[in-house]
Motif scaffolding. Structure first.
Motif, PDB file in Angstrom:
ATOM      1  N   LEU A 186     -11.799  -7.722  40.456  1.00 53.71           N
ATOM      2  CA  LEU A 186     -10.697  -8.188  41.122  1.00 53.71           C
ATOM      3  C   LEU A 186      -9.233  -7.470  40.100  1.00 53.71           C
ATOM      4  O   LEU A 186      -9.722  -7.140  38.863  1.00 53.71           O
ATOM      5  N   GLY A 187      -8.314  -7.671  40.768  1.00 49.96           N
ATOM      6  CA  GLY A 187      -7.333  -6.752  40.537  1.00 49.96           C
ATOM      7  C   GLY A 187      -5.969  -7.457  40.452  1.00 49.96           C
ATOM      8  O   GLY A 187      -6.145  -8.277  41.517  1.00 49.96           O
ATOM      9  N   LEU A 188      -4.939  -7.599  39.314  1.00 54.48           N
ATOM     10  CA  LEU A 188      -4.183  -8.054  39.624  1.00 54.48           C
ATOM     11  C   LEU A 188      -2.517  -6.910  39.213  1.00 54.48           C
ATOM     12  O   LEU A 188      -3.056  -6.306  38.428  1.00 54.48           O
ATOM     13  N   ASN A 189      -2.201  -6.800  40.587  1.00 57.29           N
ATOM     14  CA  ASN A 189      -0.607  -5.832  40.729  1.00 57.29           C
ATOM     15  C   ASN A 189       0.385  -6.357  40.558  1.00 57.29           C
ATOM     16  O   ASN A 189       0.563  -7.570  41.604  1.00 57.29           O
ATOM     17  N   TYR A 190       1.367  -6.067  39.825  1.00 57.25           N
ATOM     18  CA  TYR A 190       2.818  -6.124  40.048  1.00 57.25           C
ATOM     19  C   TYR A 190       3.523  -5.147  40.504  1.00 57.25           C
ATOM     20  O   TYR A 190       3.391  -4.036  39.636  1.00 57.25           O
ATOM     21  N   LYS A 191       4.710  -5.261  41.431  1.00 58.97           N
ATOM     22  CA  LYS A 191       5.391  -4.154  41.825  1.00 58.97           C
ATOM     23  C   LYS A 191       6.654  -4.022  40.885  1.00 58.97           C
ATOM     24  O   LYS A 191       8.184  -4.652  40.601  1.00 58.97           O
ATOM     25  N   LEU A 192       7.081  -2.690  40.552  1.00 53.63           N
ATOM     26  CA  LEU A 192       7.702  -2.570  39.680  1.00 53.63           C
ATOM     27  C   LEU A 192       8.836  -2.074  40.567  1.00 53.63           C
ATOM     28  O   LEU A 192       9.805  -2.075  39.275  1.00 53.63           O
ATOM     29  N   PHE A 193       8.634  -1.152  41.346  1.00 59.42           N
ATOM     30  CA  PHE A 193       9.732  -0.925  42.399  1.00 59.42           C
ATOM     31  C   PHE A 193       9.642  -0.235  43.618  1.00 59.42           C
ATOM     32  O   PHE A 193       8.083  -0.031  43.687  1.00 59.42           O
TER      33      PHE A 193
END
Length: 193
Positions: A186-193
């Motif tokens: 399981l992963g959690l990504n944050y959109k940088l741009f």
């Protein structure tokens, strides 16, 4: 046979038309963390795997990902004891989304894994061998948008490592260790741009 195939094509076309335009999902970069379980074909398995990942969404249904992880395992050699296995796999994957809707996407991936494998004998026969090299991996997963810039992802991957380290470490022992493994993360990504 023609009716089911035509119906499938019609459903796929409807999904494509209902999805957001390609420009809405153009070039973007996400970074995040992942964790889960790793199980090797030859080892004891059930170990924890964790690391970081970066994903580039190239356009609507195509993406690429770089991922670095870490895990440990052990391999039983019978009466002479066991060996400890430590691996730091770096993965580069091409990804395609056969289903991509505004909040959910299903992806298939494949690519190369560069492993930095360390095998250490601590019982009757002692020693340590490091093996570095490329192998292939495949997998599938799902993305779920949980916020404007945050995406939860889960996937399953199989890595075909085909390591020779245990055989090199214990020349006197006939070993069949290959090191192939699969992961569920399981992963959690944050959109940088």
């Amino acid at each position: 046979m023609k009716k089911p195939l035509g119906l499938a094509a019609l459903v796929l076309l409807a999904l494509v038309l209902a999805a957001p335009p390609a420009a809405a999902d153009a070039l973007s970069l996400e970074a995040g963390l992942h964790g889960g379980l790793v199980n090797s074909k030859d080892g004891e398995g059930g170990s924890f795997l964790g690391g970081a990942q970066a994903r580039v969404n190239l356009f609507w249904i195509v993406a690429a990902e770089a991922r670095a992880s870490y895990y440990t395992d052990s391999y039983d050699l019978g009466q002479i004891g066991s060996v400890d296995v430590e691996n730091i796999p770096f993965q580069v994957s091409g990804m395609i989304y056969p289903i991509k809707l505004p909040k959910v996407g299903v992806y298939l991936l494949g690519g190369g894994t560069y492993s930095n494998l360390k095998v250490k004998g601590t019982s009757v026969v002692q020693g340590e061998v490091t093996e570095k090299g490329w192998s292939t991996h495949v997998g599938a997963g799902i993305d779920i948008k949980v916020g404007e810039k945050t995406t939860l992802n889960g996937d399953v991957r199989a890595v075909f490592l085909d390591a020779n380290s245990v055989d090199e470490l214990f020349d006197s022992v006939k070993s069949s260790y290959k090191g192939d493994f699969w992961t569920v993360t399981l992963g959690l990504n944050y959109k940088l741009f």
